[in-house]
Write a protein that holds these residues in place. Structure first.
Motif, short mmCIF file in Angstrom:
data_model
loop_
_atom_site.label_atom_id
_atom_site.label_comp_id
_atom_site.label_asym_id
_atom_site.label_seq_id
_atom_site.Cartn_x
_atom_site.Cartn_y
_atom_site.Cartn_z
N SER A 106 7.03 -3.69 -8.94
CA SER A 106 6.38 -4.09 -7.69
C SER A 106 7.35 -3.82 -6.54
O SER A 106 8.51 -3.47 -6.76
N ASP A 107 6.87 -4.02 -5.32
CA ASP A 107 7.73 -3.85 -4.16
C ASP A 107 7.93 -5.16 -3.42
O ASP A 107 8.25 -5.17 -2.24
N CYS A 108 7.77 -6.28 -4.12
CA CYS A 108 7.84 -7.59 -3.48
C CYS A 108 9.28 -8.10 -3.45
O CYS A 108 10.21 -7.46 -3.94
N ALA A 131 3.05 4.99 -5.48
CA ALA A 131 3.19 5.95 -4.38
C ALA A 131 2.91 5.33 -3.02
O ALA A 131 3.33 5.85 -1.99
N SER A 132 2.21 4.20 -3.01
CA SER A 132 1.87 3.55 -1.74
C SER A 132 3.00 2.67 -1.20
O SER A 132 2.88 2.13 -0.11
N THR A 133 4.08 2.52 -1.95
CA THR A 133 5.20 1.69 -1.51
C THR A 133 5.87 2.31 -0.29
O THR A 133 6.05 3.52 -0.21
N SER A 134 6.25 1.47 0.66
CA SER A 134 6.88 1.98 1.88
C SER A 134 8.25 2.59 1.53
O SER A 134 8.97 2.07 0.68
N PRO A 135 8.61 3.70 2.19
CA PRO A 135 9.90 4.35 1.92
C PRO A 135 11.09 3.42 2.13
O PRO A 135 12.10 3.54 1.43
N SER A 136 10.99 2.49 3.06
CA SER A 136 12.11 1.58 3.32
C SER A 136 12.39 0.68 2.13
O SER A 136 13.55 0.38 1.83
N TYR A 151 5.72 5.93 -9.62
CA TYR A 151 4.71 6.27 -10.62
C TYR A 151 3.38 5.63 -10.21
O TYR A 151 3.31 4.44 -9.91
N GLY A 152 2.34 6.42 -10.25
CA GLY A 152 0.98 5.91 -10.07
C GLY A 152 0.59 5.72 -8.62
O GLY A 152 1.42 5.64 -7.72
N ALA A 153 -0.73 5.63 -8.43
CA ALA A 153 -1.26 5.46 -7.08
C ALA A 153 -1.39 3.99 -6.69
O ALA A 153 -1.43 3.66 -5.51
N THR A 154 -1.46 3.11 -7.68
CA THR A 154 -1.65 1.69 -7.39
C THR A 154 -0.59 0.86 -8.11
O THR A 154 0.13 1.34 -8.99
N ALA A 155 -0.51 -0.41 -7.72
CA ALA A 155 0.44 -1.33 -8.35
C ALA A 155 0.12 -1.52 -9.83
O ALA A 155 1.03 -1.64 -10.66
N LYS A 156 -1.17 -1.50 -10.18
CA LYS A 156 -1.54 -1.66 -11.58
C LYS A 156 -1.04 -0.50 -12.43
O LYS A 156 -0.60 -0.68 -13.57
N ASP A 157 -1.07 0.71 -11.87
CA ASP A 157 -0.55 1.88 -12.58
C ASP A 157 0.93 1.74 -12.87
O ASP A 157 1.40 2.02 -13.98
N SER A 158 1.68 1.31 -11.86
CA SER A 158 3.13 1.17 -12.04
C SER A 158 3.45 0.06 -13.03
O SER A 158 4.41 0.15 -13.80
N ALA A 255 -9.65 -10.37 -2.93
CA ALA A 255 -9.56 -9.89 -1.55
C ALA A 255 -8.16 -9.99 -0.98
O ALA A 255 -7.82 -9.35 0.00
N CYS A 256 -7.32 -10.81 -1.62
CA CYS A 256 -6.00 -11.05 -1.04
C CYS A 256 -4.95 -10.09 -1.58
O CYS A 256 -3.82 -10.09 -1.09
N ASN A 257 -5.28 -9.31 -2.58
CA ASN A 257 -4.26 -8.46 -3.20
C ASN A 257 -3.78 -7.37 -2.26
O ASN A 257 -4.55 -6.79 -1.49
N ASN A 258 -2.49 -7.09 -2.33
CA ASN A 258 -1.87 -5.98 -1.60
C ASN A 258 -2.03 -6.09 -0.08
O ASN A 258 -2.16 -5.09 0.61
N HIS A 259 -2.07 -7.29 0.44
CA HIS A 259 -2.12 -7.46 1.88
C HIS A 259 -0.69 -7.44 2.41
O HIS A 259 0.08 -8.36 2.21
N HIS A 260 -0.33 -6.36 3.12
CA HIS A 260 1.06 -6.12 3.49
C HIS A 260 1.59 -7.16 4.45
O HIS A 260 2.77 -7.52 4.42
N PHE A 261 0.75 -7.68 5.35
CA PHE A 261 1.23 -8.65 6.32
C PHE A 261 1.61 -9.96 5.64
O PHE A 261 2.66 -10.53 5.90
#
Length: 438
Positions: A106-108, A131-136, A151-158, A255-261
């Protein structure tokens, strides 16, 4: 020395009702969780690996009519309180597992804490990010010392890829859960707050789905002083904890999953242990609006020079929203647990907060397209001490009479009262002034 108290018995009672099938850890591990000495042992073991962060009196106290002390957990090396639970978890692993290594996906804040402390302990650590993880975030984990794999397009893939690598190579797959060891590490925040603020009346924590900090710290605080009020705060948009407490079991809000804010605050309720402890020991759980969180972020930046994310600001948001009026005149600690705000969100959050706080406003009016009319408008703004941020003029697509210009002006004011004064001054001179509502 074994420490036994009525609060410890309450903790046992809270966890004794957890069904075996709903927990990821054994009942013996649950019973271990309830002992106050486990939290004390965690504090002793991690004292050299994490910061004993300050709990300082805040200048915001006068605004809210109470003595506010801010526990600045965002000053941890990775900017998050999660380091406490992660370090205690990693140091508690068997040596053979430490040699093999650990893997997260994860990127948390949890993953960043694992990346840093595993590297410091010389434990091989792998972080799988989609792949959706921010470069920072990718860059930060690599700088902490982890081997980062995209790896993968979504968090579930990774996550699926991480589990597969763990099984094939003997790594330990770690994910944030409410194990006894992890909660004991997080509970050390409660110990420190109790030591740092004498005669404490209440402590406010972020809640949401990942309520381990709230549950673990409540266990420590209620053992030390059952009269201290423990309050959890979550978002109205994702009231995961309140829904789970009402249902009596962890619930999931897709609905709350992957909400970056919102980050970790918007996660699903991840365990029965934390939920049962929260239901038994936490005095109150309140929900706040997104607007209140943004205003809280602005207040912390202005008064404390603290750049925090939604999870870090949500505790103070309960005071901003007036959700705890019973704390007026009391001595209150607020845990500021995270400061990992994405840079691309920082500007948006502050700009939106200034608008919500009635300190950036926009209006439009129509002037005759004659020399001097624009300067007269600017003179009024200067007289009212409004700072002009932007002025746009539209001549071609004006729907009013010929030879007029529509002016759209964005200005900065001191506060709500100053904005009202400016509005009255403009309406007096230009009755057709249209104010853009926020």
């Amino acid at each position: 020395m074994k420490i036994v108290s009525r609060n410890e018995e309450l903790l046992r009672d809270a966890l004794s009702r957890i069904p075996q099938s709903s927990s990821r850890i054994s009942l013996a591990s649950c019973n271990k969780l309830i002992r106050f000495e486990d939290i004390s042992a965690a504090a002793f073991k991690i004292q050299c690996g994490v910061q004993k962060t300050p709990c300082m009196y805040s200048r915001l106290s006068k605004q809210f009519g109470m003595d506010i002390y801010l526990k600045k957990e965002f000053l941890q090396y990775t900017g998050s309180v999660k380091e406490r639970g992660v370090l205690y978890l990693l140091t508690s692993l068997p040596q053979d597992q430490q040699r093999k290594g650990v893997i997260v996906a994860s990127d948390c804040n949890f993953s960043m804490a694992v990346a840093y402390h595993a590297s410091e302990l010389r434990i091989p650590v792998f972080v799988i990010m989609s792949a959706s993880t921010s470069p920072s975030r990718v860059k930060m984990c690599r700088e902490y010392g982890a081997m980062v794999i995209s790896y993968g397009a979504t968090a579930k893939d990774s996550q699926m890829h991480a589990r597969r690598l763990a099984q094939e190579n003997g790594y330990l797959y770690l994910e944030e859960e409410d194990s006894a060891v992890y909660l004991s590490g997080l509970g050390t925040v409660g110990l420190e707050v109790y030591e740092q603020v004498p005669k404490l009346d209440a402590v406010i924590f972020p809640a949401g789905g990942h309520c381990g900090l709230l549950a673990g710290s409540a266990a420590a605080l209620k053992h030390l002083n059952p009269h201290i009020s423990v309050i959890g705060v979550e978002s109205e948009s994702f009231p995961v904890l309140q829904q789970s407490l009402k249902a009596g079991h962890p619930t999931e809000d897709q609905a709350c999953n992957n909400h970056h804010f919102y980050g970790d605050v918007s996660g699903v309720c991840f365990g029965s242990n934390s939920l049962q402890l929260t239901g038994k020991l936490v005095d109150k759980v309140v929900a706040v609006r997104e607007e209140d969180i943004l205003i809280s972020m602005l207040r912390l930046l202005e008064y404390e020079r603290a750049t925090v994310d939604a999870e870090g600001a949500i505790g103070l948001a309960a005071l901003v929203a007036g959700k705890v009026p019973e704390l007026k005149g009391k001595r209150v600690a607020v845990v500021i647990c995270s400061g990992n705000l994405e840079l691309h969100l920082l500007q948006q959050c502050i700009a939106r907060a200034l608008t919500l706080d009635n300190r950036v406003c926009r209006f439009s009016l129509v002037l005759s397209d004659c020399p001097g009319d624009m300067s007269k408008l600017l003179e009024i703004l200067a007289r009212e001490e409004a700072r002009v941020l932007d002025v746009k003029q539209e001549r071609t697509f004006v729907t009013t009479e010929l030879f007029t210009v529509e002016v759209v002006c964005t200005v900065e004011t001191r506060d709500k009262i100053h904005t009202a004064q400016l509005r009255n001054a403009l309406l007096e001179r230009y009755p057709t002034t249209a104010w853009t509502e926020r």
